[in-house]
Design a protein around this motif. Structure first.
Motif, short mmCIF file in Angstrom:
data_model
loop_
_atom_site.label_atom_id
_atom_site.label_comp_id
_atom_site.label_asym_id
_atom_site.label_seq_id
_atom_site.Cartn_x
_atom_site.Cartn_y
_atom_site.Cartn_z
N ILE A 6 -1.50 15.74 23.26
CA ILE A 6 -1.30 14.59 24.15
C ILE A 6 -1.27 15.03 25.60
O ILE A 6 -1.87 14.41 26.48
N CYS A 7 -0.60 16.15 25.86
CA CYS A 7 -0.53 16.67 27.23
C CYS A 7 -1.91 17.07 27.74
O CYS A 7 -2.28 16.77 28.88
N SER B 93 -11.01 14.90 28.40
CA SER B 93 -11.41 14.03 27.30
C SER B 93 -11.60 14.90 26.06
O SER B 93 -12.41 15.83 26.07
N GLU C 205 -2.72 24.24 29.95
CA GLU C 205 -3.81 23.70 30.77
C GLU C 205 -4.60 24.81 31.44
O GLU C 205 -5.84 24.78 31.47
N ARG D 143 -4.36 14.28 28.84
CA ARG D 143 -4.15 13.65 30.15
C ARG D 143 -5.11 14.21 31.19
O ARG D 143 -5.37 13.56 32.20
N ARG D 144 -5.63 15.41 30.93
CA ARG D 144 -6.53 16.04 31.90
C ARG D 144 -7.98 16.06 31.42
O ARG D 144 -8.90 15.92 32.22
#
Length: 328
Positions: A212-213, A219, A172, A216-217
């Protein structure tokens, strides 16, 4: 044109200038790596000649790799020569994959020579983790090099090997940083390849899980963008930035493969994921003319298999040579 046995056009050469590197990334080199004797390494003149034969046979793109290509003494002379082929239309593109440690010194020269985009290997933004992964590397050197690349006008894609326990923790932050820097980013699934990966127990972080992870943050939107490589891209919201995913075991891209790899010792590898190779150095040093060398290239290309062996076992399993031998 160079055509393999499965009717695929081969017009992309990944060229290793050296097997030496100033880092020792755990998935690329073992701690006991032994480099090849220098008399076995092609001279820059020999490399340029083989490149000329490749282009004469229909080659359109050359990517310089290593080891770390900028460690090769006098590499800029070769880069300028190849860059002149881009300027006069003989070559469509000249690119480079680098670890970034020497970009602060060379970025301006690379841009002046005709390189327009580079891939830079960077697996984490945490200095301590970087030092551990590279066995002693300094993160700030790479960050300084990336600033120099931006200043020189080079387009940058960051390549991140998805090391389990690191990529899932740091991905991230890396995406956010790349968006801010204006860099594209590509995650590469750990390949069951060489001593380095074997030392990690062949463990992998599936990129489907990593996506997938990230979703979550951000688009993430699938796009049809394609480079000359195997990455599948998504767009990150409305940022204009892209994230690529390369998962060789789960995404069959071999049917579209247009590349071969030439090691710094003159071995042509038709496939990264197999041990098949063809000795061009022997023909070159035996005095072969350009026509004969072109025939050798054509023969080597016919050895290109239908697919890699990353998911296979036994005698047909992926090779154990170090990643640095063929430049990834």
């Amino acid at each position: 044109m160079l055509i393999d046995s499965f009717k695929r056009t081969v017009d992309y050469l990944r060229l290793s200038l050296t097997d030496r590197c100033d880092l020792r990334c755990v998935y690329c080199m073992s701690e006991s790596t032994r480099f090849v004797p220098r008399d076995q390494v092609l001279s820059l003149e020999e490399i340029e000649r083989l490149c000329a034969v490749f282009v004469r046979g229909g080659g359109r793109k050359i990517r310089l790799t290593g080891g770390e290509p900028l460690m090769r003494p006098n590499a800029l002379g070769l880069i300028r020569a190849l860059g002149s082929w881009v300027a006069d239309g003989r070559l469509a593109e000249l690119t480079m994959t680098t670890n970034g440690t020497r970009l602060a010194e060379f970025a301006g020269d690379l841009a002046a020579a005709g390189i327009r985009r580079i891939n830079v290997s960077l697996d984490t933004l945490d200095a301590t983790t970087f030092k551990t992964l590279t066995r002693g590397g300094t993160l700030q050197r790479v960050l300084d090099g990336l600033e120099a690349a931006k200043a020189a006008g080079l387009r940058v894609r960051i390549n991140c090997v998805a090391v389990p326990g690191i990529a899932d923790r740091d991905a991230e932050a890396l995406v956010e940083w790349c968006v801010g820097q204006g860099f594209d980013l590509c995650f590469i699934e750990m390949m069951p390849f060489g001593e380095g990966a074997a030392s990690l127990g062949w463990s992998r972080l599936p990129l489907a899980e990593l996506r997938i992870c990230l979703a979550r943050r951000w688009s993430l939107f699938d796009v049809a963008d394609r480079s000359s490589g195997p990455a599948q891209y998504v767009r990150v919201g409305d940022t204009g930035r892209r994230i690529g995913f390369i998962a060789p075991e789960r995404h069959g891209f071999c049917q579209e493969c247009n590349r071969v790899r030439l090691s710094c010792t003159g071995q042509l590898y038709p496939c990264l994921g197999r041990e098949i190779r063809y000795d061009l150095r022997a023909a070159l040093r035996a005095g072969a003319g350009d026509d004969e060398l072109e025939r050798h290239f054509a023969t080597a290309v016919t050895l290109k298999p239908v697919g890699h062996a990353f998911a296979e076992q036994g005698d047909h399993a992926a090779p154990m040579r170090a990643m640095s031998v063929t430049g990834g």
